[in-house]
Structures are given as C-alpha cells and as structure tokens.
Design a protein around this motif. Sequence first.
Motif, PDB file in Angstrom:
ATOM      1  N   TYR A   1       4.534   2.004   3.199  1.00 24.96           N
ATOM      2  CA  TYR A   1       5.058   2.514   4.482  1.00 24.96           C
ATOM      3  C   TYR A   1       4.186   3.662   5.007  1.00 24.96           C
ATOM      4  N   THR A   2       3.785   4.550   4.108  1.00 32.04           N
ATOM      5  CA  THR A   2       2.926   5.673   4.510  1.00 32.04           C
ATOM      6  C   THR A   2       1.575   5.165   5.005  1.00 32.04           C
ATOM      7  N   HIS A   3       1.039   4.166   4.299  1.00 33.57           N
ATOM      8  CA  HIS A   3      -0.236   3.562   4.705  1.00 33.57           C
ATOM      9  C   HIS A   3      -0.121   2.934   6.087  1.00 33.57           C
ATOM     10  N   ALA A   4       0.990   2.233   6.324  1.00 30.62           N
ATOM     11  CA  ALA A   4       1.204   1.610   7.640  1.00 30.62           C
ATOM     12  C   ALA A   4       1.328   2.669   8.731  1.00 30.62           C
ATOM     13  N   SER A   5       1.961   3.787   8.408  1.00 30.12           N
ATOM     14  CA  SER A   5       2.120   4.878   9.384  1.00 30.12           C
ATOM     15  C   SER A   5       0.771   5.484   9.745  1.00 30.12           C
TER      16      SER A   5
END
Length: 403
Positions: A354-358
């Motif tokens: 999720y952090t990577h996608a953000s």
Amino acid sequence: MSVELELLLSFLLLIVSFFFIFFFITGSSKSEKSISAHLPKSYPLIGSSFAIKANFDRRIQWTSDILQNIPSATFVLHRPMGHRQIFTGNPTNVQHILKTNFHHYQKGSFTRHTLFDFLGNGIFNADGDTWKFQRQVASHEFSNRSLRKFVETVVNTELSQRLIPILSIAAANKTVLDLQDILQRFAFDNICKIAFGYDPAYLLPSLTPAQFAEAFEESTRIISARLNRPFPIIWKIKKLFRVGSEKRLQKSMSEVRNFAMNIVKEKKEELKQNSSLESVDLLSRFLSSGISDETFVTDVVISFILAGRDTTSAALTWFFWLISKNQHVETEILKEIQEKSNVAIFEEVKDMVYTHASLCETMRLYPPVPVDTKIAVSDDVLPDGTWVKKGTRVTYHPYAMGG
C-alpha cells in the motif's frame, strides 16, 4: 428516365453534396479554432516570446494545460529566430522517443553545451558509448545486494540518528519546520554516502549550512536557469564578462569541483592501499573499473548527487503533502507499518504494498522530473504524424501525462 427527372436528381445530389461539404468544412474549422485557442500566439522572428515570458514562472503548468486541452497531446512552441520546440504528452510518442527510436533522440549539443560547466561528461549530459558505460557501471551499484546493504546501513542510520530525532523534537516543541528543506538535507546526506562514501552531515539538529551543499544548490539553480532562458546569448555574454549569475556560478562550481576532486583523490589513495576494500559507494565502483581520469569520475559523481538529491526530496515532499490532505491514506499506511514492524528492515520495505502504491501515485501526479528534453539527431516523424526536423528540441511531459 426523362430529361427533367435527370436534372432534378442531379440538382438534389448537388444540394446534398453541398451540405456535406459545408458541414465538413464548418466542423473542421470549429475543431481547428478550438485547438488554436489553446496554443500560444506566434509572431515573425520573435515566435511566442510574449507568451513564454508571461508564463515563465508557471511554464510547467502552462505547457501541461495546453497539452491536456488538445486532442493530439502534442504541440509546437515557436521560439525566437524560427526555432521550434515540440512538446508531447502522447504516450505513443513518448515510447517512440525513449524506446522505439531511442538513438535518434539524444542530449544533443545544445543541452550538453548549456550544462557542461556543471555536469561535464556525467551520465545526464552524455550520449552514446559514454552514457552506456556509466549506466552499466552504475547498474551494478543499484543491484539487489548493494541496494540492500545501502538501505540497512546508510539510510537506516540517517533515519534513526538524524531525521526522526529532528522531527520528534519539533513535534514535542510544536516547532514549524520547512519539510522540503529537511528532506533535501536528508536526501543529500544519503546520496553523498552512496556516491562518494562521504558524509556531509547536512542533516544535523542544528540545521547549519554546509559549504559543499550550499555551493551545489547555487550551481544547480543557476545552471537550470540557463536551460529556460528564451535567449541563450544572454547567459553566454554574462559568462564571457564574468558578471551576475555567471560569476556566482563560476565561484560555486569551483567550490563543488575542488571539494569533489579532493574526495576522488582520497578515495584513489584509499583503494591503492587496500585493493580488497569492501565499499558500497559508487565512486569506488568507478575507480575500480580502471578509470584514471579524475575529472571524468568527478563528473559522474556530481551527476548522481544531482539525481539522488532533487528527485528523492521532491518525491518525498509531495508524498507527505498528499498524505496530509488524505487522512484515510495515512491511516492505511500506518496500519501497514504496524503489521510489518516485526520483519527485517529490507524485507519490511519490500512488502509494503500500500505504501509503495501511494508513492507511485504521488510520482504520477507530481513526477520528480516533470519534463525532459531531447534533441533530434536526424529528421523523423512521430507516431501521431508530427514532423521533427533534425536539431529540434523535443520535450516529453510526464506531469501533463499524469494529470
């Protein structure tokens, strides 16, 4: 069939044809008027100088607005003295420039000459074999093994001993910080460690100026302004007479190069005394590859510092700004961090989906390099039909494409 009937049918056919032609011409005219309404006005000799000057301080947003309002997402900006610059946000064109027809679009003599005082023959100012060699050597440094060691040692130390304490103290004392400045210092320390194996200690609690960092910032600012000047002859005259910004550039670049050259010499001596020295820095990698030209090695390292400092800090600044505007995203990121906190640092980072996608979404909306320019080394035609003359500046626009 009677003559009268034939004449009547011919007349009706003529009327229908007339209406078809009329509506076709009218439709095309409206479409062309709609497109031309978004394009900057151009005049003989001076081109679109008035529009360029009026939008100089918002040139990225200005060109993005134009690209997003025309169907082809490509337009020609007419510069003074008949020079053309093509802007495109068309994905097919961008693929053509960066992949399919890559060798026909290079840095070119204009860009190389403009940036040479700062970047020399570094990777971001090189073409052909020089570019290939630097890319090949650097790719080893950013391999999985080297990157893992870098994250576990350099970045972790910078985070735990500098960045987090500074932010914690500011939060406890309710002190206002310039986050962009803090993150630039953070990125500068990190990239100097991986590029030189040198710690400038720019991100200390005192946040005091560092001579090398300040000189680097001044050089970056002035050299960037060169590229955006509508009349390059201005900076060339200033350089010739050593006045104004060009005088400041020579002073700051002298500091940067002298400092960098001393580090290169020290590293060469260090490697000579201990050829089996284990090091994760880029400088050691290049020197170990057999290059003896200290000036060239210095060019290489300066280019990587420029890339690592500005891109990382820009991406992180926008990332935290967007998080502050989207509380539900912040909640999900914190949740993911808590779930992965018992995993080893490097594995923890890899698994934060999720952090990577953000972060990816941040760089789609606000790319660290919002525009980039190449020079056509031969005549070409882009996939959308735009004609490109040899020597034309062709600018692709990631910012417009992500909007």
